[in-house]
Scaffold this motif. Structure first.
Motif, mmCIF file in Angstrom:
data_model
loop_
_atom_site.group_PDB
_atom_site.id
_atom_site.type_symbol
_atom_site.label_atom_id
_atom_site.label_comp_id
_atom_site.label_asym_id
_atom_site.label_seq_id
_atom_site.Cartn_x
_atom_site.Cartn_y
_atom_site.Cartn_z
ATOM 1 N N TYR A 30 0.078 -1.462 -0.034
ATOM 2 C CA TYR A 30 0.155 0.013 0.600
ATOM 3 C C TYR A 30 0.878 0.920 0.007
ATOM 4 O O TYR A 30 1.950 1.249 0.322
ATOM 5 C CB TYR A 30 -1.056 0.128 1.720
ATOM 6 N N ILE A 31 0.629 2.569 -0.983
ATOM 7 C CA ILE A 31 1.164 3.544 -0.259
ATOM 8 C C ILE A 31 0.201 4.883 -0.020
ATOM 9 O O ILE A 31 -0.905 4.783 -0.788
ATOM 10 C CB ILE A 31 1.690 4.100 -1.785
ATOM 11 N N SER A 32 0.340 5.404 0.394
ATOM 12 C CA SER A 32 -0.685 6.420 0.503
ATOM 13 C C SER A 32 -0.123 7.401 -0.423
ATOM 14 O O SER A 32 0.505 7.880 -0.448
ATOM 15 C CB SER A 32 -0.491 7.438 2.070
ATOM 16 N N SER A 33 -1.335 8.301 -0.793
ATOM 17 C CA SER A 33 -1.183 9.853 -1.696
ATOM 18 C C SER A 33 0.462 10.746 -0.867
ATOM 19 O O SER A 33 0.617 11.561 -1.340
ATOM 20 C CB SER A 33 -2.193 10.623 -1.318
ATOM 21 N N GLN A 34 0.043 10.985 0.644
ATOM 22 C CA GLN A 34 0.634 11.676 0.863
ATOM 23 C C GLN A 34 2.337 11.212 0.302
ATOM 24 O O GLN A 34 3.537 12.559 0.337
ATOM 25 C CB GLN A 34 0.605 11.561 2.895
ATOM 26 N N HIS A 35 2.916 10.442 1.007
ATOM 27 C CA HIS A 35 3.690 9.335 0.093
ATOM 28 C C HIS A 35 4.440 9.829 -1.350
ATOM 29 O O HIS A 35 5.878 10.171 -0.880
ATOM 30 C CB HIS A 35 4.346 7.784 0.997
ATOM 31 N N ILE A 36 3.584 9.768 -2.004
ATOM 32 C CA ILE A 36 4.101 9.870 -2.901
ATOM 33 C C ILE A 36 3.917 11.403 -3.187
ATOM 34 O O ILE A 36 4.990 12.044 -3.523
ATOM 35 C CB ILE A 36 2.040 9.813 -4.265
ATOM 36 N N ALA A 37 3.423 12.721 -2.962
ATOM 37 C CA ALA A 37 3.562 14.265 -3.080
ATOM 38 C C ALA A 37 4.915 14.412 -2.421
ATOM 39 O O ALA A 37 5.711 15.327 -3.172
ATOM 40 C CB ALA A 37 2.707 14.298 -1.762
#
Lengths: 209, 209
Positions: A30-37
């Motif tokens: 899983y990955i969060s949008s925050q991490h990508i950002a």
């Protein structure tokens, strides 16, 4: 691919795709949008907006399922429709592009290179054969010579002085898209599209902001 | 350079600059916005709007004075402020970039390359020396080693697997801007800026529109 996706969203989505591939290698599900950002130093809301284009949805506190999101981006951007392409000019840049493993993953399949240097003819780069440039028309129009596939895309990496002449040869050889890595602005008929790969412009934009 | 110029305008202005250089080679003293627009297959009003950013004005029926407009674009985009840069990775792509004559014209001065291949060390590409990668910190921080100039920009062209480690070495060596030609998304401190040169994104955008 859906023609209504804005250019900048396409570019960001391919970067998200890089990140997701990396997650899979590391075994992260899983990955969060925050991490990508954070990785791209852009705004979280931008990431969520782009991902919404794929109709993918995340789960609260868990984020997006990596594999599912990766496939959704591939469907949206049409990575799975392989398009065959030639590289014109087997110098350093042409060779580097022929070795660029990314292209195949994203639907661009380099099937052959062309050059004028007799020492390069009939040699291979990354499994792709180098043909003599004067044979372009013949190779391009006899589909059986290159995997029986129609080739409409060419990456142009010849020296600036040879660019216009090569573009004319490409036009005669039924190429419809020229991805121009030379600094020459090409003059081509209206049915041929040129994309000027403007590295200098990218650099100026980068150091300016 | 004026930080308020939009990214897309910067990219178009560098293309106009290519066209103007070509005009000078051909001995053409004047060019119309229509002619530039036709060559790039974009809208004439867009060309005039971009050129207005340089505060350059054309003459009715004659067009813009080529040399004057070229210099105005150079002033606007800051081509004359040379910035020194390293290339990390002297493979095909690094070599192609080291030979890219355009960069110098646009204010990017490649002063040295770095690689891990012992057969490449102390050889030259386009007059630029290749140093061993482990010596990066030493070369970067002892300004007298490379033209006594401070180097804050690095073009990263190493294999994907070596990208993050190289980025860490660059960060330790006081590099502030990393122009990332690898497909790896780099993790760097906040004071280092990364520009991801996203060829795949450019390609998808091209064949999509």
């Amino acid at each position: 691919m859906n023609a209504s996706i804005p250019s900048n969203a396409i570019k960001r989505l391919t970067l998200y795709h890089h990140i997701l591939s990396d997650c899979l290698l590391k075994g992260n599900e899983y990955i969060s949008s925050q991490h990508i950002a954070e990785l791209l130093k852009i705004d979280d809301s931008q990431v969520r907006k782009d991902i919404a284009l794929c109709a993918a949805s995340g789960k609260t506190k868990v984020g997006y399922a990596v594999l599912e999101l990766k496939k959704a981006i591939e469907r949206l951007l049409g990575f799975r429709e392989q398009k065959a392409a030639f590289i014109i000019g087997a110098g350093n840049l042409g060779s580097a592009l022929a070795k660029h493993t990314d292209f195949q993953d994203y639907g661009l399949d380099i099937v052959a290179l062309f050059d004028n240097d007799p020492t390069k003819i009939d040699t291979f780069i990354n499994g792709k054969k180098i043909y003599p440039l004067p044979k372009l028309y013949q190779v391009a129009t006899h589909e059986n010579l290159v995997n029986k596939r129609k080739v409409e895309i060419a990456l142009l990496t010849v020296p600036a002085a040879a660019a216009q002449k090569s573009a004319e040869l490409l036009t005669q050889s039924q190429i419809k898209y020229i991805w121009n890595f030379t600094p020459t602005i090409l003059s081509v008929p209206d049915n041929v599209r040129v994309c000027n790969e403007n590295l200098v412009g990218n650099f100026l934009d980068f150091t300016n902001n």
